[in-house]
Scaffold this motif. Structure first.
Motif, PDB file in Angstrom:
ATOM      1  N   GLU A 212       0.818  -1.220   0.000  1.00  0.00           N
ATOM      2  CA  GLU A 212       0.000   0.000   0.000  1.00  0.00           C
ATOM      3  C   GLU A 212       0.846   1.262   0.000  1.00  0.00           C
ATOM      4  O   GLU A 212       0.533   2.233  -0.705  1.00  0.00           O
ATOM      5  N   TYR A 235      -6.159   3.394  -1.043  1.00  0.00           N
ATOM      6  CA  TYR A 235      -6.417   2.466   0.077  1.00  0.00           C
ATOM      7  C   TYR A 235      -7.881   2.033   0.041  1.00  0.00           C
ATOM      8  O   TYR A 235      -8.582   2.084   1.061  1.00  0.00           O
ATOM      9  N   ARG A 237      -9.471  -0.732  -0.039  1.00  0.00           N
ATOM     10  CA  ARG A 237     -10.029  -1.866   0.698  1.00  0.00           C
ATOM     11  C   ARG A 237     -10.533  -1.439   2.074  1.00  0.00           C
ATOM     12  O   ARG A 237     -11.271  -2.177   2.724  1.00  0.00           O
TER      13      ARG A 237
ATOM     14  N   ASP B  59      -4.380  -7.292   1.507  1.00  0.00           N
ATOM     15  CA  ASP B  59      -4.163  -6.264   0.488  1.00  0.00           C
ATOM     16  C   ASP B  59      -3.608  -6.887  -0.795  1.00  0.00           C
ATOM     17  O   ASP B  59      -3.055  -6.191  -1.633  1.00  0.00           O
ATOM     18  N   GLU B  62      -5.149  -5.336  -3.905  1.00  0.00           N
ATOM     19  CA  GLU B  62      -5.435  -3.899  -3.890  1.00  0.00           C
ATOM     20  C   GLU B  62      -4.414  -3.092  -4.695  1.00  0.00           C
ATOM     21  O   GLU B  62      -4.775  -2.268  -5.543  1.00  0.00           O
TER      22      GLU B  62
END
Lengths: 348, 84
Positions: A212, A235, A237, B59, B62
């Motif tokens: 991230e 970000y 999620r 994640d 993502e």
């Protein structure tokens, strides 16, 4: 290393343009960027600077003095996140006050204060409410539940802050911000998008894992090269455009905006939160009629300049000598989120 | 524990305004006052003992999705917009 990390890493390492300054607003980002070794990936032309997103660091000295006054002069039990205990006040820290008999308890959640109050009806408990949008709902829940339960031996000492006006105050400090993901998880993205569209302040919402952070940096670097103000949510999620509506409604029900003093940034109008009149009874300042307290920090401490990204922690002459994690002079060296603490731990 | 650290966990039990979350094998009861309709199996982000957002479990996808969306968007319309 994942494909996404490789891709983001290529974008970051391949940057060969003019100097860029990117501010990690959130102290957790500062620490994670150090811990994950991300700084070592950056070309010399990209500078990461630390911002004011550590709530402990921006809480003024006078707040610690107020808490100590409550504990030593009014005999209340202070409940606090552990980060605050060693932050120096004008004369001493809460740890110092504890050695003089003050009752100071570390809690994981403000809600833990309610359980303590129920179990000890003859004792008054004051929770030290610091923090941004992320932790404000927990403080609001605490007073709302206390009121509903008829608990009369609970109050909060409020120094909660909100980020939008601080972002505006920091305009020009960096080419782009890495916005704190969990602030936006509560508040939503409207403010940050408005900052880009109306104020020309660029930034991306950033999560906290290696993927991230690298992704957010890569997106930031790409968009800065286009030369137009931008906002992106990197970000998704966790962060939605609308944020947490229940939390927003709760904050609006329990608190109201006020001017607030930020260590390093001074007084920022409308950047604080205080309990509204319906919850006056739970305001420790009013409950115990605290006088106005003006705290004094060590004149050599440069936490204020660090918090504005004007200097690196290592530029302060106290750093690593008179000021270190065992004997912190400024809040930025105390807090686990503080920039000085991160530099001391990872970059000496 | 640092006040700012968010903890993600899996809901293993939901009852009223609290849920029990599993974080790498450790369980803890947290407030669910800010989220509606949490069920066992959901993943949440927790701050200061309060679940603040329902999230995906990892994640893993993502970052690649964000970068892919950015590349598509840059090609199509390099104007102000969120990638999601």
């Amino acid at each position: 290393m994942s494909d996404a990390q490789l891709s983001a890493k290529q974008i970051i390492q391949g940057y060969d343009g003019p100097r860029l300054r990117i501010m990690e607003v959130c102290g957790t980002h500062t620490h994670e960027i150090f811990r994950l070794g991300i700084r070592s990936l950056l070309p010399d032309s990209i500078e990461l600077i630390s911002g004011p997103g550590c709530p402990v660091c921006v809480t003024p000295v006078g707040f610690i003095d107020e808490a100590i006054m409550l504990a030593l002069e009014h005999g209340v039990t202070i409940c606090t996140f552990g980060d605050l205990i060693r932050v120096p006040g004008t004369e001493m820290s809460l740890a110092g006050a504890r050695s003089q008999g003050a009752k100071v308890r570390t809690v994981y959640s403000p809600l833990d204060t309610l359980e303590l109050a129920e179990q000890n009806p003859d004792e008054h408990f004051v929770f030290l409410a610091v923090g941004f949008e992320t932790t404000v709902p927990a403080a609001c829940l605490t007073v709302k539940k206390a009121k509903a339960a008829g608990l009369d031996n609970v109050s909060i000492l409020c120094a909660n802050k909100t980020m939008p006006n601080a972002y505006a105050a920091l305009k020009g400090s960096a080419d782009a911000f890495l916005y704190p993901g969990h602030v936006n998880a509560i508040a939503g993205n409207a403010t940050c998008r408005d900052l880009a569209e109306k104020e020309g302040v660029s930034g991306v919402v950033c999560g906290f894992t290696a993927d991230e952070i690298l992704t957010a940096l890569a997106v930031c670097i790409q968009l800065l090269q286009e030369g137009k103000p931008f906002f992106r949510n990197c970000y998704p999620r966790v962060v939605t455009d609308e944020g947490n509506k229940n939390a927003q409604a709760l904050i609006a029900e329990v608190m109201e905006p006020c001017d607030s003093e930020w260590r390093g940034l001074g007084m920022i109008p409308g950047s604080g939160l205080t309990l509204n009149s319906a919850y006056d009874h739970f305001d420790a300042r009013k409950r115990f009629q605290l006088p106005k307290v003006e705290g004094r920090s060590n004149p050599h401490c440069r936490c204020g300049d660090v918090l504005q990204g004007k200097i690196k922690p290592s530029d302060c002459k106290l750093f690593g000598t008179a000021c270190n994690p065992q004997h912190p002079v400024g809040a930025c060296m105390v807090s686990g989120e503080g920039a000085c603490s991160a530099y001391y731990q990872y970059s000496r | 524990m640092n006040m700012c650290v968010g903890i993600s966990g899996k809901v293993v039990k939901a009852s009223g305004d609290t849920v029990v979350i599993d974080v790498s094998g450790a369980t803890r009861q947290v407030s669910a006052d800010l989220l509606s309709d949490l069920e066992p199996g959901d993943y949440v982000m927790v701050h200061a003992g309060v679940a603040i957002a329902k999230i995906t479990d990892t994640d893993a996808h993502e970052a690649s999705q964000v970068l892919a969306a950015e590349q598509m968007q840059s090609a199509a319309e390099p104007e102000l917009a969120a990638v999601v």
